[in-house]
Design an enzyme around this catalytic site. Structure first.
Site, PDB file in Angstrom:
ATOM      1  N   PRO A  88       2.116  -4.478  -8.057  1.00  0.00           N
ATOM      2  CG  PRO A  88       3.416  -2.730  -7.211  1.00  0.00           C
ATOM      3  CD  PRO A  88       3.502  -4.039  -7.931  1.00  0.00           C
ATOM      4  CD  GLU A 115      11.465   1.008 -10.591  1.00  0.00           C
ATOM      5  OE1 GLU A 115      10.315   1.474 -10.676  1.00  0.00           O
ATOM      6  OE2 GLU A 115      12.097   0.934  -9.519  1.00  0.00           O
ATOM      7  NE  ARG A 157      -5.805 -21.984   4.557  1.00  0.00           N
ATOM      8  CZ  ARG A 157      -7.112 -21.758   4.638  1.00  0.00           C
ATOM      9  NH1 ARG A 157      -7.762 -21.199   3.638  1.00  0.00           N
ATOM     10  NH2 ARG A 157      -7.771 -22.079   5.730  1.00  0.00           N
ATOM     11  CG  ASP A 172     -10.814 -20.355   5.643  1.00  0.00           C
ATOM     12  OD1 ASP A 172     -10.568 -20.855   6.745  1.00  0.00           O
ATOM     13  OD2 ASP A 172     -10.322 -20.735   4.568  1.00  0.00           O
TER      14      ASP A 172
HETATM   15  N1  ADE Z   1       5.333  -6.610  -6.255  1.00  0.00           N
HETATM   16  C1  ADE Z   1       5.637  -5.524  -5.524  1.00  0.00           C
HETATM   17  N2  ADE Z   1       4.610  -5.170  -4.741  1.00  0.00           N
HETATM   18  C2  ADE Z   1       3.594  -6.056  -4.991  1.00  0.00           C
HETATM   19  C3  ADE Z   1       2.276  -6.200  -4.518  1.00  0.00           C
HETATM   20  N3  ADE Z   1       1.741  -5.375  -3.623  1.00  0.00           N
HETATM   21  N4  ADE Z   1       1.546  -7.218  -5.002  1.00  0.00           N
HETATM   22  C4  ADE Z   1       2.056  -8.057  -5.916  1.00  0.00           C
HETATM   23  N5  ADE Z   1       3.289  -7.958  -6.404  1.00  0.00           N
HETATM   24  C5  ADE Z   1       4.065  -6.968  -5.948  1.00  0.00           C
END
Ligand code: ADE
Length: 256
Positions: A88, A115, A157, A172
Site C-alpha cells: 500500500p 507486515e 489483457r 477502455d
Molecule cells: N498489499 C496490501 N495492500 C495493498 C495494496 N493496496 N496494494 C498493493 N499491495 C497491497
C-alpha cells in the site's frame, strides 16, 4: 510474456487458469510460473517471518529467504525481470503502468504477507534490477496476492492475441489516446426495450459518426459526474468542451 510469482500462497493464483488468462496461458502468450516461498526456508517449520526490530505488532518476512528465492528464480535467464513488490505504500498502479509492464518480456512479482518484507530486500534488488513497489489503491489488503492477481489481469489483457477484439483495449476507460482520463460510457445490447427502459435511439440509427460523437459525450458526462477531478487533465477538443458546458449548464439530472 513470462511472469514469475513467489508467494507463500501459490494456490491463490488458481483464477489464472480461468477465462482470458487461462486461454492466454494455453496459447503460450502468458507463461506464469508460481513458486512456494517456503521451499527456500530450511528449518523444520519452514519459517518465513520474524518479529520486527524496534518492536510493534505483526511479523516481518525474513530477507535471507526472499533473497535465496529471488536469486534462484532470476538465475534461469541471461536477462533480468522487472520486479514488482505490491504494497500500500507503493506507486499507484494505473492503466499507464499496466501498459508499461505489458511491454516487458518478464515480470517477477513478490507479494508479501504479514507486515511486509524486510526493507533491505528492496534495497538490495533495487540495485540489481528494475524494482517497483506498487499499490493498487488506498486501502490495505491482507497480503499482496490479490494485488498481484489484479495487476496480472490488467497487464495480460493488453498482450497481443489475448483480447478477442483487438480494438477493445483502445476504447477502455483510461486507455492512452482519446480515452485518457475519461471513463467509458454506458453500453447496451438487445432487446431494444427491457422493462420499459429503451436503448438510446441514436445507437439504433446506424449513423456511425453520430454514434461516435454520442459515445464520446457519454464518456465526458460520466466522467464529469463520477470523477470530475479527471476532467481538468483531459486533452479535450472544442466539441468536447462544448459538451461539458452543456452538461454543466443543465445540471445533468440523469444519474447512471
Ligand atoms: N498489499 C496490501 N495492500 C495493498 C495494496 N493496496 N496494494 C498493493 N499491495 C497491497
Amino acid at each position: 510474456m513470462r511472469i514469475d510469482v513467489i508467494s507463500i500462497f501459490p494456490e491463490y493464483f488458481a483464477p489464472l487458469d480461468v477465462s482470458l488468462m487461462g486461454k492466454a496461458r494455453d496459447k503460450g502468450i502468458l507463461d506464469v510460473r508460481l513458486h512456494q516461498l517456503r521451499e527456500w526456508a530450511h528449518d523444520v517449520h519452514k519459517t518465513v517471518d520474524d518479529t520486527p526490530y524496534g518492536g510493534g505488532p505483526g511479523m516481518v518476512m525474513k530477507p535471507e529467504i526472499w533473497g535465496a528465492a529471488i536469486d534462484d528464480v532470476i538465475a534461469s535467464e541471461e536477462a533480468l525481470p522487472r520486479m514488482i513488490v505490491p504494497t500500500p505504500s507503493g506507486r499507484p498502479f494505473t492503466q499507464a503502468v499496466a501498459l508499461e509492464y505489458a511491454a516487458e518480456p518478464w515480470l517477477l512479482f513478490a507479494p508479501a504477507r504479514y507486515e511486509g518484507i524486510d526493507s533491505r530486500v528492496m534495497i538490495e534488488y533495487g540495485t540489481h534490477l528494475r524494482l517497483d513497489e506498487v499499490s493498487i489503491g488506498d486501502y490495505v489488503l491482507a497480503g499482496g496476492e490479490a494485488a498481484v492477481l489484479v495487476m496480472i489481469e490488467a497487464v495480460a489483457r493488453l498482450l497481443p492475441g489475448v483480447l478477442g477484439n483487438a480494438v477493445s483495449a483502445t476504447d477502455d476507460s483510461f486507455a492512452p489516446g482519446a480515452m485518457e482520463n475519461l471513463l467509458e460510457g454506458p453500453v447496451f445490447t438487445k432487446p431494444p426495450v427491457w422493462r420499459d427502459h429503451e436503448v438510446p435511439e441514436i445507437l439504433l440509427s446506424g449513423h456511425h459518426g453520430k454514434i461516435a460523437r454520442w459515445r464520446r459525450d457519454q464518456a465526458l458526462r460520466r466522467t464529469l459526474q463520477k470523477r470530475p477531478e479527471l476532467i481538468e487533465r483531459g486533452d479535450l477538443s472544442a466539441a468536447d468542451l462544448k459538451t461539458l458546458d452543456t452538461f454543466r449548464a443543465d445540471g445533468d439530472p440523469v444519474a447512471d
